[in-house]
Design an enzyme around this catalytic site. Structure first.
Site, PDB file in Angstrom:
ATOM      1  N   ASP A 117     -11.184   0.620   5.073  1.00  0.00           N
ATOM      2  CA  ASP A 117     -10.346   1.216   6.058  1.00  0.00           C
ATOM      3  C   ASP A 117     -10.725   2.578   6.495  1.00  0.00           C
ATOM      4  O   ASP A 117     -10.447   3.688   5.810  1.00  0.00           O
ATOM      5  CB  ASP A 117      -8.860   1.165   5.265  1.00  0.00           C
ATOM      6  N   ASP A 176      -5.749  12.203   4.660  1.00  0.00           N
ATOM      7  CA  ASP A 176      -6.144  10.783   4.694  1.00  0.00           C
ATOM      8  C   ASP A 176      -6.904  10.703   6.101  1.00  0.00           C
ATOM      9  O   ASP A 176      -6.291  10.248   7.132  1.00  0.00           O
ATOM     10  CB  ASP A 176      -4.829   9.960   4.628  1.00  0.00           C
ATOM     11  N   LYS A 217       1.491   5.444  -0.128  1.00  0.00           N
ATOM     12  CA  LYS A 217       0.827   6.801   0.586  1.00  0.00           C
ATOM     13  C   LYS A 217       1.634   8.216   0.168  1.00  0.00           C
ATOM     14  O   LYS A 217       2.781   7.917  -0.248  1.00  0.00           O
ATOM     15  CB  LYS A 217       1.079   6.687   1.848  1.00  0.00           C
ATOM     16  N   GLU A 271       0.897  -1.075  -0.003  1.00  0.00           N
ATOM     17  CA  GLU A 271      -0.071   0.061  -0.022  1.00  0.00           C
ATOM     18  C   GLU A 271       0.893   1.219   0.050  1.00  0.00           C
ATOM     19  O   GLU A 271       1.745   1.555   0.784  1.00  0.00           O
ATOM     20  CB  GLU A 271      -0.976   0.003   1.326  1.00  0.00           C
ATOM     21  N   HIS A 310      -8.156  -0.347  -0.567  1.00  0.00           N
ATOM     22  CA  HIS A 310      -8.652   0.174   0.679  1.00  0.00           C
ATOM     23  C   HIS A 310      -9.697   1.211   0.421  1.00  0.00           C
ATOM     24  O   HIS A 310      -9.372   2.215   0.033  1.00  0.00           O
ATOM     25  CB  HIS A 310      -7.597   0.933   1.455  1.00  0.00           C
ATOM     26  N   ASP A 370      -5.263   2.856  -1.631  1.00  0.00           N
ATOM     27  CA  ASP A 370      -6.078   3.390  -0.486  1.00  0.00           C
ATOM     28  C   ASP A 370      -6.587   4.969  -1.034  1.00  0.00           C
ATOM     29  O   ASP A 370      -5.747   5.641  -1.493  1.00  0.00           O
ATOM     30  CB  ASP A 370      -5.575   3.429   0.645  1.00  0.00           C
ATOM     31  N   ASP A 382      -9.710   8.981   6.872  1.00  0.00           N
ATOM     32  CA  ASP A 382     -10.271   7.827   7.335  1.00  0.00           C
ATOM     33  C   ASP A 382     -11.858   8.162   7.729  1.00  0.00           C
ATOM     34  O   ASP A 382     -12.006   7.517   8.982  1.00  0.00           O
ATOM     35  CB  ASP A 382      -9.481   6.884   8.220  1.00  0.00           C
ATOM     36  N   HIS A 428      -5.032   8.149  -0.053  1.00  0.00           N
ATOM     37  CA  HIS A 428      -3.582   8.121  -0.029  1.00  0.00           C
ATOM     38  C   HIS A 428      -2.875   8.933  -1.359  1.00  0.00           C
ATOM     39  O   HIS A 428      -1.752   8.669  -1.653  1.00  0.00           O
ATOM     40  CB  HIS A 428      -2.951   6.827  -0.056  1.00  0.00           C
TER      41      HIS A 428
END
Ligand code: RNT
Ligand code: ZN
Length: 415
Positions: A322, A290, A224, A222, A282, A255, A292, A258
Protein backbone atom coordinates in the site's frame (compact mmCIF):
# COMPACT_ATOMS: atom_id res chain seq x y z
CA UNK A 1 23.32 -21.30 -13.41
CA UNK A 2 26.03 -18.74 -12.77
CA UNK A 3 29.31 -19.37 -10.98
CA UNK A 4 28.27 -16.68 -8.48
CA UNK A 5 25.05 -18.52 -7.68
CA UNK A 6 26.89 -21.81 -7.24
CA UNK A 7 29.23 -20.22 -4.71
CA UNK A 8 26.30 -18.61 -2.92
CA UNK A 9 24.48 -21.93 -2.82
CA UNK A 10 27.47 -23.52 -1.10
CA UNK A 11 27.80 -20.71 1.42
CA UNK A 12 24.16 -20.96 2.42
CA UNK A 13 24.28 -24.77 2.41
CA UNK A 14 26.96 -24.52 5.11
CA UNK A 15 24.32 -22.75 7.24
CA UNK A 16 21.86 -25.53 6.52
CA UNK A 17 19.89 -23.48 3.98
CA UNK A 18 18.83 -25.02 0.68
CA UNK A 19 18.75 -22.13 -1.81
CA UNK A 20 16.94 -24.27 -4.39
CA UNK A 21 14.02 -24.69 -1.99
CA UNK A 22 14.18 -21.01 -1.10
CA UNK A 23 13.87 -20.08 -4.78
CA UNK A 24 10.79 -22.31 -5.11
CA UNK A 25 9.24 -20.95 -1.92
CA UNK A 26 9.89 -17.32 -2.82
CA UNK A 27 8.04 -17.74 -6.11
CA UNK A 28 5.00 -18.92 -4.12
CA UNK A 29 4.87 -15.87 -1.83
CA UNK A 30 1.61 -14.32 -2.92
CA UNK A 31 1.83 -10.55 -2.82
CA UNK A 32 -1.37 -8.61 -3.29
CA UNK A 33 -0.62 -5.84 -5.75
CA UNK A 34 -2.56 -2.64 -5.05
CA UNK A 35 -4.12 -1.27 -8.24
CA UNK A 36 -4.09 2.28 -6.87
CA UNK A 37 -0.39 3.06 -7.45
CA UNK A 38 -1.20 3.36 -11.17
CA UNK A 39 -3.63 6.28 -11.00
CA UNK A 40 -2.96 8.09 -7.71
CA UNK A 41 -5.94 6.41 -5.95
CA UNK A 42 -8.44 8.13 -8.26
CA UNK A 43 -10.56 5.22 -9.45
CA UNK A 44 -13.20 5.48 -12.14
CA UNK A 45 -16.47 6.35 -10.44
CA UNK A 46 -16.09 9.94 -9.18
CA UNK A 47 -14.07 12.76 -10.61
CA UNK A 48 -13.00 14.65 -7.51
CA UNK A 49 -10.19 15.09 -5.06
CA UNK A 50 -8.70 12.18 -3.12
CA UNK A 51 -10.17 12.58 0.37
CA UNK A 52 -9.97 10.75 3.68
CA UNK A 53 -6.76 12.23 5.04
CA UNK A 54 -4.53 10.40 2.58
CA UNK A 55 -2.59 12.13 -0.15
CA UNK A 56 -0.75 11.41 -3.36
CA UNK A 57 1.82 14.09 -4.08
CA UNK A 58 3.44 14.84 -7.42
CA UNK A 59 2.21 14.95 -11.01
CA UNK A 60 4.65 12.90 -13.01
CA UNK A 61 3.21 12.41 -16.49
CA UNK A 62 1.58 9.14 -17.54
CA UNK A 63 -1.12 8.45 -14.94
CA UNK A 64 -3.52 5.69 -16.01
CA UNK A 65 -6.85 7.36 -16.82
CA UNK A 66 -8.97 4.43 -17.97
CA UNK A 67 -9.43 0.76 -17.06
CA UNK A 68 -7.52 -0.27 -20.19
CA UNK A 69 -4.58 1.94 -19.32
CA UNK A 70 -4.53 0.73 -15.73
CA UNK A 71 -4.68 -2.91 -16.84
CA UNK A 72 -1.82 -2.35 -19.29
CA UNK A 73 0.24 -0.78 -16.52
CA UNK A 74 -0.50 -3.64 -14.13
CA UNK A 75 0.66 -6.09 -16.78
CA UNK A 76 3.87 -4.16 -17.21
CA UNK A 77 4.54 -4.21 -13.46
CA UNK A 78 3.69 -7.91 -13.22
CA UNK A 79 6.34 -8.59 -15.85
CA UNK A 80 8.91 -6.86 -13.64
CA UNK A 81 8.37 -8.90 -10.46
CA UNK A 82 8.69 -12.68 -10.57
CA UNK A 83 6.44 -14.79 -8.34
CA UNK A 84 2.80 -15.08 -7.31
CA UNK A 85 0.50 -12.08 -7.12
CA UNK A 86 -3.07 -11.20 -6.27
CA UNK A 87 -4.81 -8.15 -7.62
CA UNK A 88 -5.99 -5.70 -4.96
CA UNK A 89 -8.93 -3.56 -6.08
CA UNK A 90 -10.87 -0.74 -4.48
CA UNK A 91 -14.61 -0.37 -5.03
CA UNK A 92 -14.01 2.96 -6.79
CA UNK A 93 -12.42 0.98 -9.63
CA UNK A 94 -15.82 -0.30 -10.78
CA UNK A 95 -16.03 -0.40 -14.56
CA UNK A 96 -19.30 0.90 -16.01
CA UNK A 97 -20.71 0.46 -19.48
CA UNK A 98 -21.07 3.63 -21.52
CA UNK A 99 -23.77 5.81 -19.96
CA UNK A 100 -24.13 3.49 -16.95
CA UNK A 101 -23.51 4.56 -13.34
CA UNK A 102 -24.10 2.99 -9.95
CA UNK A 103 -23.43 4.78 -6.69
CA UNK A 104 -21.28 3.04 -4.08
CA UNK A 105 -24.29 1.54 -2.28
CA UNK A 106 -25.58 0.03 -5.51
CA UNK A 107 -22.43 -1.62 -6.80
CA UNK A 108 -22.86 -5.13 -8.13
CA UNK A 109 -20.57 -7.93 -9.22
CA UNK A 110 -21.22 -7.09 -12.87
CA UNK A 111 -19.38 -3.80 -12.40
CA UNK A 112 -16.24 -5.82 -11.74
CA UNK A 113 -16.67 -8.47 -14.44
CA UNK A 114 -13.85 -7.02 -16.53
CA UNK A 115 -11.48 -7.23 -13.57
CA UNK A 116 -12.46 -10.85 -13.03
CA UNK A 117 -11.73 -11.60 -16.65
CA UNK A 118 -8.37 -9.84 -16.30
CA UNK A 119 -7.42 -11.70 -13.12
CA UNK A 120 -8.57 -15.10 -14.34
CA UNK A 121 -6.54 -14.78 -17.54
CA UNK A 122 -3.47 -14.28 -15.37
CA UNK A 123 -4.29 -16.94 -12.77
CA UNK A 124 -4.61 -14.34 -10.03
CA UNK A 125 -6.98 -14.08 -7.10
CA UNK A 126 -8.55 -10.74 -6.24
CA UNK A 127 -8.60 -8.83 -2.96
CA UNK A 128 -11.07 -6.04 -2.40
CA UNK A 129 -11.65 -2.81 -0.47
CA UNK A 130 -14.85 -0.89 -0.01
CA UNK A 131 -14.07 2.78 -0.74
CA UNK A 132 -15.22 5.00 2.15
CA UNK A 133 -13.56 8.17 0.77
CA UNK A 134 -13.44 10.38 -2.35
CA UNK A 135 -17.23 10.63 -2.46
CA UNK A 136 -19.74 13.45 -1.78
CA UNK A 137 -21.13 11.50 1.19
CA UNK A 138 -17.64 11.10 2.69
CA UNK A 139 -16.90 14.69 3.64
CA UNK A 140 -17.56 13.96 7.31
CA UNK A 141 -17.81 10.67 9.15
CA UNK A 142 -18.93 7.59 7.18
CA UNK A 143 -19.68 4.35 9.08
CA UNK A 144 -19.40 6.35 12.32
CA UNK A 145 -21.70 9.16 11.18
CA UNK A 146 -24.40 10.49 13.48
CA UNK A 147 -26.46 11.18 10.36
CA UNK A 148 -28.45 7.98 9.99
CA UNK A 149 -28.95 8.43 6.25
CA UNK A 150 -25.20 8.76 5.64
CA UNK A 151 -24.35 5.89 7.97
CA UNK A 152 -26.91 3.62 6.31
CA UNK A 153 -25.56 4.54 2.86
CA UNK A 154 -22.08 3.41 3.84
CA UNK A 155 -23.38 0.25 5.52
CA UNK A 156 -25.08 -0.64 2.23
CA UNK A 157 -21.77 0.04 0.49
CA UNK A 158 -19.97 -2.35 2.84
CA UNK A 159 -22.64 -5.00 2.30
CA UNK A 160 -22.48 -4.59 -1.48
CA UNK A 161 -18.72 -5.09 -1.24
CA UNK A 162 -19.08 -8.31 0.75
CA UNK A 163 -21.22 -9.68 -2.10
CA UNK A 164 -18.66 -8.56 -4.67
CA UNK A 165 -15.86 -10.13 -2.62
CA UNK A 166 -17.77 -13.41 -2.59
CA UNK A 167 -18.19 -13.15 -6.35
CA UNK A 168 -14.43 -12.67 -6.76
CA UNK A 169 -13.75 -15.77 -4.64
CA UNK A 170 -16.28 -17.85 -6.55
CA UNK A 171 -15.03 -16.77 -9.94
CA UNK A 172 -11.31 -17.11 -9.28
CA UNK A 173 -11.51 -20.06 -6.88
CA UNK A 174 -9.19 -18.13 -4.55
CA UNK A 175 -10.36 -16.57 -1.24
CA UNK A 176 -10.81 -12.80 -1.29
CA UNK A 177 -9.44 -10.58 1.47
CA UNK A 178 -11.92 -7.74 1.92
CA UNK A 179 -10.39 -4.91 3.87
CA UNK A 180 -12.38 -2.26 5.68
CA UNK A 181 -10.65 1.03 6.37
CA UNK A 182 -12.58 4.20 7.11
CA UNK A 183 -11.03 7.66 7.29
CA UNK A 184 -13.40 8.78 10.05
CA UNK A 185 -11.75 11.14 12.50
CA UNK A 186 -11.47 14.73 13.63
CA UNK A 187 -9.12 17.61 13.16
CA UNK A 188 -9.76 18.95 16.61
CA UNK A 189 -10.49 17.55 20.05
CA UNK A 190 -13.81 15.71 19.95
CA UNK A 191 -16.55 16.31 22.49
CA UNK A 192 -17.59 12.68 22.17
CA UNK A 193 -15.10 9.92 21.42
CA UNK A 194 -17.36 7.06 22.40
CA UNK A 195 -20.40 7.87 20.22
CA UNK A 196 -18.70 7.59 16.82
CA UNK A 197 -16.89 4.43 17.92
CA UNK A 198 -20.14 2.86 19.12
CA UNK A 199 -21.75 3.70 15.77
CA UNK A 200 -18.76 2.21 13.96
CA UNK A 201 -19.27 -1.05 15.90
CA UNK A 202 -22.95 -1.02 14.96
CA UNK A 203 -22.18 -0.37 11.29
CA UNK A 204 -19.56 -3.11 11.12
CA UNK A 205 -21.95 -5.55 12.77
CA UNK A 206 -24.57 -4.63 10.18
CA UNK A 207 -22.14 -5.19 7.33
CA UNK A 208 -21.00 -8.58 8.64
CA UNK A 209 -24.58 -9.38 9.58
CA UNK A 210 -25.62 -10.00 5.98
CA UNK A 211 -23.77 -13.29 6.20
CA UNK A 212 -21.06 -14.59 3.92
CA UNK A 213 -18.94 -17.66 3.42
CA UNK A 214 -16.01 -17.26 5.80
CA UNK A 215 -13.95 -19.80 3.90
CA UNK A 216 -14.14 -17.58 0.81
CA UNK A 217 -14.12 -14.04 2.15
CA UNK A 218 -11.70 -12.91 4.84
CA UNK A 219 -12.98 -9.61 6.16
CA UNK A 220 -10.15 -7.55 7.61
CA UNK A 221 -10.25 -4.30 9.58
CA UNK A 222 -7.41 -1.80 9.20
CA UNK A 223 -6.72 0.54 12.10
CA UNK A 224 -4.96 3.89 11.97
CA UNK A 225 -3.45 6.50 14.26
CA UNK A 226 -4.35 9.70 12.38
CA UNK A 227 -4.86 11.23 8.94
CA UNK A 228 -4.08 14.59 7.35
CA UNK A 229 -6.68 17.05 8.63
CA UNK A 230 -7.82 14.36 11.10
CA UNK A 231 -5.03 14.77 13.61
CA UNK A 232 -6.84 14.70 16.94
CA UNK A 233 -9.05 11.64 16.78
CA UNK A 234 -9.30 8.47 14.71
CA UNK A 235 -12.44 6.42 15.23
CA UNK A 236 -10.82 3.16 14.07
CA UNK A 237 -7.76 3.31 16.35
CA UNK A 238 -5.47 0.35 17.06
CA UNK A 239 -7.32 -0.61 20.25
CA UNK A 240 -10.67 -0.28 18.53
CA UNK A 241 -9.48 -2.49 15.69
CA UNK A 242 -8.00 -5.13 17.96
CA UNK A 243 -11.05 -5.28 20.16
CA UNK A 244 -13.42 -5.49 17.25
CA UNK A 245 -11.61 -8.15 15.23
CA UNK A 246 -10.91 -10.43 18.18
CA UNK A 247 -14.47 -10.21 19.50
CA UNK A 248 -16.07 -10.85 16.07
CA UNK A 249 -13.59 -13.37 14.69
CA UNK A 250 -12.54 -11.33 11.70
CA UNK A 251 -8.96 -10.57 10.66
CA UNK A 252 -6.78 -7.68 11.89
CA UNK A 253 -4.94 -5.68 9.23
CA UNK A 254 -1.82 -3.76 10.22
CA UNK A 255 -0.47 -1.06 7.91
CA UNK A 256 3.03 -0.10 9.03
CA UNK A 257 2.30 3.55 8.26
CA UNK A 258 -0.49 3.62 10.82
CA UNK A 259 1.33 3.76 14.14
CA UNK A 260 3.43 6.19 16.10
CA UNK A 261 6.87 6.44 14.48
CA UNK A 262 8.76 4.32 17.00
CA UNK A 263 6.12 1.58 17.07
CA UNK A 264 7.06 -1.23 14.71
CA UNK A 265 4.66 -3.59 12.98
CA UNK A 266 7.47 -6.15 12.85
CA UNK A 267 7.13 -6.37 16.62
CA UNK A 268 3.35 -6.68 16.50
CA UNK A 269 3.11 -9.65 14.12
CA UNK A 270 3.97 -12.35 16.68
CA UNK A 271 1.67 -10.85 19.31
CA UNK A 272 -1.29 -10.78 16.97
CA UNK A 273 -0.60 -14.27 15.59
CA UNK A 274 -0.90 -15.72 19.09
CA UNK A 275 -4.50 -14.54 19.31
CA UNK A 276 -5.77 -14.27 15.74
CA UNK A 277 -5.85 -17.32 13.45
CA UNK A 278 -5.01 -15.06 10.53
CA UNK A 279 -3.57 -11.58 10.13
CA UNK A 280 -3.19 -9.22 7.18
CA UNK A 281 -0.59 -6.59 6.39
CA UNK A 282 -0.31 -3.44 4.33
CA UNK A 283 3.38 -3.10 3.72
CA UNK A 284 4.36 0.49 3.02
CA UNK A 285 6.94 3.09 4.04
CA UNK A 286 5.99 5.80 6.45
CA UNK A 287 8.10 8.93 6.37
CA UNK A 288 7.20 10.95 9.47
CA UNK A 289 3.51 10.47 8.81
CA UNK A 290 1.50 7.82 6.95
CA UNK A 291 3.03 9.03 3.71
CA UNK A 292 2.84 5.81 1.69
CA UNK A 293 6.29 6.19 0.15
CA UNK A 294 7.61 3.44 -2.14
CA UNK A 295 8.90 0.49 -0.12
CA UNK A 296 12.67 0.52 0.19
CA UNK A 297 14.78 -2.44 1.24
CA UNK A 298 15.11 -0.82 4.66
CA UNK A 299 15.47 -2.31 8.12
CA UNK A 300 11.76 -2.39 8.96
CA UNK A 301 10.78 -4.00 5.65
CA UNK A 302 13.42 -6.68 6.27
CA UNK A 303 12.30 -7.11 9.87
CA UNK A 304 8.65 -7.52 8.82
CA UNK A 305 9.72 -10.17 6.30
CA UNK A 306 11.86 -11.86 8.95
CA UNK A 307 8.93 -12.03 11.35
CA UNK A 308 6.64 -13.44 8.65
CA UNK A 309 9.11 -16.23 7.87
CA UNK A 310 10.33 -16.88 11.43
CA UNK A 311 6.75 -17.19 12.69
CA UNK A 312 6.31 -20.32 10.62
CA UNK A 313 2.80 -19.01 9.89
CA UNK A 314 3.23 -17.50 6.43
CA UNK A 315 0.06 -19.21 5.19
CA UNK A 316 -1.92 -17.34 7.85
CA UNK A 317 -0.64 -13.94 6.75
CA UNK A 318 -2.25 -12.04 3.88
CA UNK A 319 0.37 -9.72 2.43
CA UNK A 320 -0.64 -6.62 0.48
CA UNK A 321 1.31 -3.53 -0.48
CA UNK A 322 0.00 0.00 0.00
CA UNK A 323 1.89 3.02 -1.31
CA UNK A 324 1.24 5.68 -3.90
CA UNK A 325 3.87 7.99 -5.31
CA UNK A 326 2.98 10.32 -8.17
CA UNK A 327 6.29 12.19 -8.18
CA UNK A 328 8.28 9.59 -10.12
CA UNK A 329 7.52 7.12 -12.90
CA UNK A 330 4.57 5.21 -11.44
CA UNK A 331 5.47 1.90 -13.08
CA UNK A 332 8.97 2.03 -11.64
CA UNK A 333 7.60 3.09 -8.25
CA UNK A 334 5.22 0.15 -8.23
CA UNK A 335 7.85 -2.38 -9.33
CA UNK A 336 10.62 -1.06 -7.05
CA UNK A 337 8.35 -1.54 -4.03
CA UNK A 338 7.22 -5.00 -5.12
CA UNK A 339 10.74 -6.16 -5.85
CA UNK A 340 12.01 -4.74 -2.58
CA UNK A 341 9.39 -6.59 -0.58
CA UNK A 342 10.25 -9.81 -2.40
CA UNK A 343 13.96 -9.22 -1.80
CA UNK A 344 13.18 -8.77 1.89
CA UNK A 345 11.34 -12.10 1.85
CA UNK A 346 14.34 -13.73 0.13
CA UNK A 347 16.72 -12.40 2.79
CA UNK A 348 14.35 -13.71 5.48
CA UNK A 349 14.22 -17.13 3.84
CA UNK A 350 18.02 -17.21 3.68
CA UNK A 351 18.27 -16.87 7.45
CA UNK A 352 18.94 -19.89 9.71
CA UNK A 353 16.04 -19.12 12.02
CA UNK A 354 16.16 -22.41 13.94
CA UNK A 355 19.80 -22.06 14.93
CA UNK A 356 19.39 -18.38 15.77
CA UNK A 357 16.41 -19.20 17.98
CA UNK A 358 18.47 -21.88 19.73
CA UNK A 359 21.21 -19.32 20.44
CA UNK A 360 18.63 -17.00 21.97
CA UNK A 361 17.07 -19.75 24.07
CA UNK A 362 20.47 -20.89 25.31
CA UNK A 363 21.53 -17.35 26.14
CA UNK A 364 24.35 -17.30 23.58
CA UNK A 365 23.68 -13.64 22.84
CA UNK A 366 27.22 -12.65 21.83
CA UNK A 367 27.32 -15.39 19.23
CA UNK A 368 23.83 -14.46 18.02
CA UNK A 369 24.72 -10.81 17.51
CA UNK A 370 27.93 -11.72 15.71
CA UNK A 371 26.24 -14.23 13.40
CA UNK A 372 23.27 -12.01 12.65
CA UNK A 373 25.67 -9.26 11.63
CA UNK A 374 27.92 -11.57 9.58
CA UNK A 375 24.89 -12.86 7.69
CA UNK A 376 24.27 -9.38 6.35
CA UNK A 377 27.22 -9.68 3.97
CA UNK A 378 26.25 -13.12 2.68
CA UNK A 379 25.65 -13.19 -1.09
CA UNK A 380 21.85 -13.05 -1.15
CA UNK A 381 22.09 -10.82 -4.26
CA UNK A 382 23.48 -13.75 -6.25
CA UNK A 383 20.49 -15.86 -5.22
CA UNK A 384 18.20 -12.97 -6.21
CA UNK A 385 19.78 -12.81 -9.68
CA UNK A 386 19.35 -16.55 -10.13
CA UNK A 387 15.74 -16.27 -8.98
CA UNK A 388 14.98 -13.49 -11.45
CA UNK A 389 16.69 -15.37 -14.30
CA UNK A 390 14.65 -18.47 -13.64
CA UNK A 391 11.43 -16.50 -13.54
CA UNK A 392 12.30 -14.57 -16.67
CA UNK A 393 12.52 -11.22 -14.93
CA UNK A 394 15.34 -8.74 -15.48
CA UNK A 395 17.81 -8.09 -12.67
CA UNK A 396 20.04 -5.27 -11.60
CA UNK A 397 19.28 -2.05 -13.37
CA UNK A 398 18.67 -3.84 -16.68
CA UNK A 399 14.99 -3.46 -16.00
CA UNK A 400 15.26 0.31 -15.98
CA UNK A 401 15.57 0.16 -19.78
CA UNK A 402 12.18 -1.52 -19.90
CA UNK A 403 10.68 1.24 -17.79
CA UNK A 404 12.20 3.88 -20.07
CA UNK A 405 10.85 2.11 -23.18
CA UNK A 406 7.39 1.91 -21.65
CA UNK A 407 7.53 5.55 -20.70
CA UNK A 408 8.56 6.56 -24.22
CA UNK A 409 6.13 4.30 -26.04
CA UNK A 410 3.10 4.29 -23.75
CA UNK A 411 3.08 6.71 -20.81
CA UNK A 412 4.31 9.77 -22.69
CA UNK A 413 1.46 9.39 -25.18
CA UNK A 414 -1.11 9.96 -22.39
CA UNK A 415 -1.09 13.71 -22.75
C1 RNT B 1 -5.20 4.63 4.40
C2 RNT B 1 -5.10 3.17 4.39
C3 RNT B 1 -5.78 2.47 3.24
C4 RNT B 1 -5.57 3.15 1.91
C5 RNT B 1 -6.00 2.35 0.72
C6 RNT B 1 -6.09 3.18 -0.51
O1 RNT B 1 -4.43 5.22 5.35
O2 RNT B 1 -3.77 2.78 4.46
O3 RNT B 1 -5.39 1.16 3.21
O4 RNT B 1 -4.23 3.51 1.72
O5 RNT B 1 -7.15 1.68 1.00
ZN1 ZN C 1 -3.30 0.72 4.22
Amino acid sequence: MTKAYELAREKYAALGIDTEKVIDDLAKVNVSMHCWQGDDVKGFDFDGELSGGIQTTGNYPGRARTPDELMADIDKVLSLDGGAHKLNLHACYAIFEKGEFADRDALEPKHFAKWVEFAKARGMGIDFNPTFFSHPKADGLTLASANEEIRAFWVRHGQACVRIAEYFANETGIPCVMNIWIPDGMKDIPADRMGPRARFVKSLDEILGIGYDKSKVYVTLESKVFGIGLESYTVGSAEFGMGYVLSRGIVPLMDNGHYHPTEMVSDKISSMLLFAPKIALHVTRAVRWDSDHVIRLDDETKEIAKEIVASGRIDDIAIALDYFDASINRIAAWAIGLRNFRKAMLIAMLTPHASFKAMQDEGRMTELLLKQEELKSYPWGDVWEEYCDRLGVKTGDAWFDEVVDYENNVLSKRA
